[in-house]
Design an enzyme around this catalytic site. Structure first.
Site, mmCIF file in Angstrom:
data_model
loop_
_atom_site.group_PDB
_atom_site.id
_atom_site.type_symbol
_atom_site.label_atom_id
_atom_site.label_comp_id
_atom_site.label_asym_id
_atom_site.label_seq_id
_atom_site.Cartn_x
_atom_site.Cartn_y
_atom_site.Cartn_z
ATOM 1 N N GLY A 158 0.822 -1.195 0.000
ATOM 2 C CA GLY A 158 0.000 0.000 0.000
ATOM 3 C C GLY A 158 0.856 1.245 0.000
ATOM 4 N N MET A 160 1.515 3.281 2.462
ATOM 5 C CA MET A 160 2.355 3.444 3.646
ATOM 6 C C MET A 160 3.130 2.191 4.012
ATOM 7 S SD MET A 160 -0.058 5.628 6.244
ATOM 8 C CE MET A 160 0.961 5.096 7.612
ATOM 9 N N LYS A 181 -0.313 -5.714 9.126
ATOM 10 C CA LYS A 181 -0.061 -4.506 8.348
ATOM 11 C C LYS A 181 1.172 -3.808 8.919
ATOM 12 C CE LYS A 181 -2.387 -0.209 6.949
ATOM 13 N NZ LYS A 181 -3.640 0.572 7.077
ATOM 14 N N ASP A 287 -11.610 7.915 3.872
ATOM 15 C CA ASP A 287 -11.011 7.204 2.741
ATOM 16 C C ASP A 287 -11.896 6.039 2.310
ATOM 17 O OD1 ASP A 287 -9.188 6.705 0.755
ATOM 18 O OD2 ASP A 287 -7.729 5.688 2.037
#
Length: 454
Positions: A158, A160, A181, A287
């Site tokens: 992604g 980040m 993540k 988002d």
């Protein structure tokens, strides 16, 4: 591979296996050790591509390899293991033998009983809470040991960081599939990115809803951070929409409305969330986009990635900076103005519009983000009937009300929008369910596969 017991309850015994050997106190294991220092299901020794590995399966006292506490490692001929009170030598056939690791003459018994934080070959993330307290028959305070994750494969990259499929290990062979993540190394030293990442975990730690991906744990790994979250076996809406485009067919209206309604219910829950003192968090996702909506194999719709969500309690002031997916922003968000939950309603409207028509209203042309921002600010949304003339008027009315430029002209709450969508779907007495959606996604992927579409 052979296991030769040098000390402990099975001293003098030898065990041999070809593929995998489980070791533990329970008789169901391939090697059962009648020793209370060994967990019921302690570890496994297994072959992979003619190499031999050992993996801790959530044991209480852990494993030492040549005097070093490990969670998982590749084994070499002559290696020495300490499992509980049992000292074991590894013998490997020539085809799997590698340079022997240095043997340790003295293995400190207490090392196998001391919780430590361990990283092995970059494959494991482990957080250990030191100390254990209990008084009498009641437990209190810090009673927990380590939380250990094994990274199996990368799922996606992604903006980040990256997302991995992982396994969380617990006691006695407990294994739970999770998603991990992480922050990309380039961003770890950037305070704003780290703050956003930590903020996401804090914001959604207590958001427990069937339409929101659950966060399990925020941890540190070397100089960075990671979030362990619910693993979703399914597809995101980006792929869902793309498959329809490639198959040159529209998403059925009731399926599109059902997906939108589930996202709205997740947003409604987040928007109304209060802290432990009953004070509203004022949470806005910021988002809502196809990349951040998942459909599970069971037909559940899940909203994820609150990485740019904002609540005053946790996030810093980012006024003047664009955050979120530009193509799905509200006009006020694109203008860096103050926003509230009605901004998420606008973004949901763009998502719903795309589900219904297959058209992304504010398509970014290459890397020309500035031009896209200007289009969003002007907020000129074409009539969806121009792209799909079989849309019911009531559905057109719902989506266009979400996409009004002025927040005051939109649906004012996600609760109101959810009721409107559900009334449209179910007022005739029947309508789509998660079973309907699961079946539809399965049929879609089958059709795509038959057409050679990946």
């Amino acid at each position: 591979m052979k296991l030769i017991f040098l000390s402990g309850q099975l001293a003098g015994h030898r065990f041999e296996g070809d593929s995998e050997i489980t070791i533990g106190r329970d008789p169901s294991n391939d090697v059962s050790i009648p020793d209370v220092s060994v967990s019921l299901v302690h570890c496994s020794v297994y072959c992979e591509s003619e190499r031999v590995f050992i993996k801790d399966l959530g044991s209480t006292n852990g494993i030492s390899l040549n005097g070093r506490r490990i969670i998982s490692a590749e084994l070499a001929d002559g290696d020495l293991l300490l499992i509980g009170e049992n000292r074991i030598k590894i013998e490997l056939p020539e085809r799997t033998a590698i340079v022997p690791a240095a043997e340790t003459e003295k293995l400190e018994k207490e090392e196998a009983h001391t919780p430590v934080s361990t990283t092995v070959d970059g494959d494991f993330l482990s957080r250990t809470t030191m100390g254990e307290q209990h008084q009498g028959s009641e437990l209190s305070g810090n009673i927990f040991g380590s939380v250990t994750y094994f990274l199996k494969r990368k799922i996606a990259d992604g903006g980040m960081g990256s997302v991995y499929e992982g396994e969380q290990f617990g006691a006695e062979g407990f294994i739970k599939k999770v998603a991990i993540k992480t922050i990309l190394p380039d961003y770890v030293k950037k305070e704003s990115f780290v703050s956003s990442f930590i903020g996401e975990a804090k914001l959604v730690a207590n958001l427990v809803h069937q339409n929101i991906v659950q966060i399990h744990h925020l941890g540190r790994h070397e100089d960075g951070y990671y979030i362990a979250m619910e693993y979703i076996d399914g597809i995101n809406l980006t792929r869902f929409i793309r498959l329809h485009r490639k198959l040159k067919r529209f998403i059925p209206v009731d399926i599109a409305s059902f997906i939108a309604s589930r996202v709205v219910r997740g947003l409604e829950y987040a928007h109304n969330k209060k802290d432990e003192n009953g004070v509203p968090l004022g949470l806005v996702h910021r988002d809502v986009s196809p990349n951040n909506v998942m459909i599970t194999r069971e037909g559940e719709v899940k909203l994820t990635d609150f990485g740019v969500a904002k609540a005053a309690q946790f996030m810093g002031n980012d006024d003047g900076y664009l955050v979120g997916s530009v193509e799905y922003m509200s006009p006020e968000q694109a203008s860096c103005a103050d926003i509230d939950s009605r901004s998420d309603i606008y973004s949901l409207g763009l998502l719903y519009y795309e589900l219904l028509t297959g058209v992304r209203v504010f398509q970014c042309d290459g890397d020309n983000i500035d031009a896209t921002v200007e289009l969003v600010k002007k907020s000129k949304v074409p009539d969806p009937l121009g792209y799909r003339n079989d849309l019911p008027n009531i559905v057109v009315g719902i989506v266009m009300k979400c996409l009004q430029k002025s927040p005051d002209a939109r649906c004012q709450t996600t609760g109101e929008l959810a009721y409107t969508l559900e009334h449209e779907m179910y007022s005739k007495g029947y309508g789509p369910t998660i079973v309907t959606l699961a079946g539809y996604v399965s049929e879609l992927e089958t059709a795509a596969s038959a057409a050679g579409i990946k």
